[in-house]
Design an enzyme around this catalytic site. Structure first.
Site, short mmCIF file in Angstrom:
data_model
loop_
_atom_site.label_atom_id
_atom_site.label_comp_id
_atom_site.label_asym_id
_atom_site.label_seq_id
_atom_site.Cartn_x
_atom_site.Cartn_y
_atom_site.Cartn_z
N LYS A 1 3.02 5.79 7.49
CA LYS A 1 3.85 5.88 6.28
C LYS A 1 4.08 7.36 5.99
O LYS A 1 3.11 8.13 5.88
CB LYS A 1 3.10 5.23 5.13
CG LYS A 1 3.94 4.36 4.25
CD LYS A 1 3.00 3.72 3.23
CE LYS A 1 3.73 2.86 2.28
NZ LYS A 1 2.88 2.51 1.15
C1 E4P Z 1 3.70 0.11 -1.04
O1 E4P Z 1 4.07 0.39 0.07
C2 E4P Z 1 3.86 0.99 -2.20
O2 E4P Z 1 3.12 2.17 -2.02
C3 E4P Z 1 3.46 0.26 -3.45
O3 E4P Z 1 4.14 -0.98 -3.46
C4 E4P Z 1 3.72 1.06 -4.72
O4 E4P Z 1 3.48 0.22 -5.82
P1 E4P Z 1 3.30 0.80 -7.30
O5 E4P Z 1 4.60 1.38 -7.75
O6 E4P Z 1 2.89 -0.40 -8.10
O7 E4P Z 1 2.21 1.84 -7.23
#
Ligand code: E4P
Length: 217
Positions: free
Chosen positions: A83
């Site tokens: 990522k």
């Molecule tokens: C996943 O890949 C993301 O990092 C995550 O869904 C972010 O979610 P949040 O906005 O609730 O922290």
């Protein structure tokens, strides 16, 4: 549509994975911090449990260190998706990793221009953050719809991964507007199968069944 689980808690992942409905996992630095565990050990355990893509996020912001971190994370298992944030350096790293045949999830996407660049950089996944857009009065689902439309028109193969999910309705809307994947916090995955009429209907059926005195087995 694929369903990923958005958590770094291995026990949660195991308890939901027995359904056979989990296609992958996403983590981020905040989720790793919340787990209180070492990132390498955690990603390794998750990859042993789930065979689909497991996103592990780099924490460097410069290209060279992102590459080093990404290579280390990628060496954990074949199903690791690196990522990277949707920055200039993140896109450069995405291009390098994707040319090496490594899955990349480009995260922190908040508009379609960013999504076009991620697709051109060879991302396997683009992660538009629905909830964080809604939090500032913008329209997260509209972004999903716009990106899926653009990707379809231009034949981009990058999968649209709806992230930052805040409700079951977000999941339904993501599906409706063409997201390939939704990454879902465990509590919303559990909420997906719950409906009061299902519970009531089942109670009624079982009460009637009891009156028959029968047993199937
Ligand atoms: C996943 O890949 C993301 O990092 C995550 O869904 C972010 O979610 P949040 O906005 O609730 O922290």
């Amino acid at each position: 549509m694929e369903l990923f689980i958005d958590t770094a808690e291995i026990d949660e992942i195991k308890s939901l994975n027995i359904t056979g409905l989990i296609d992958g996992v996403t983590t981020n630095p905040s989720l790793i911090a919340k787990s209180g565990r070492n990132i390498i050990e955690t990603i390794e355990e998750i990859c042993n449990e789930v065979s689909g893509p497991v996103s592990a996020e780099v924490t460097a912001t410069d290209f060279e260190t992102m590459i080093k971190e990404g290579r280390k994370l990628s060496a954990i298992a074949q199903n690791v998706a690196i990522k990277v944030p949707l920055t200039f350096d993140g896109l450069r790293a995405c291009k390098v990793f994707s040319e090496d045949g490594i899955m990349v999830n480009v995260t922190l996407c908040f508009n379609s221009a960013q999504a076009i660049l991620a697709a051109k950089a060879g991302a396997s996944f683009i992660s538009p953050f629905i909830g964080r857009l809604d939090d500032i009065g913008s329209d997260g689902i509209n972004l999903i719809s716009e990106i899926t439309e653009i990707y379809d028109i231009h034949g981009f193969e990058t999968k649209v991964l709806a992230a930052s999910i805040r409700s079951v309705q977000d999941i339904i809307d993501s599906a409706k507007f063409g997201a390939d994947v939704a990454t879902i916090p465990p509590k919303f995955l559990k909420a997906m199968y719950n409906h009061p009429l299902t519970d009531k209907g089942l109670a009624d059926f079982l009460a009637d069944w009891k009156k028959t005195g029968q047993s199937i087995l």
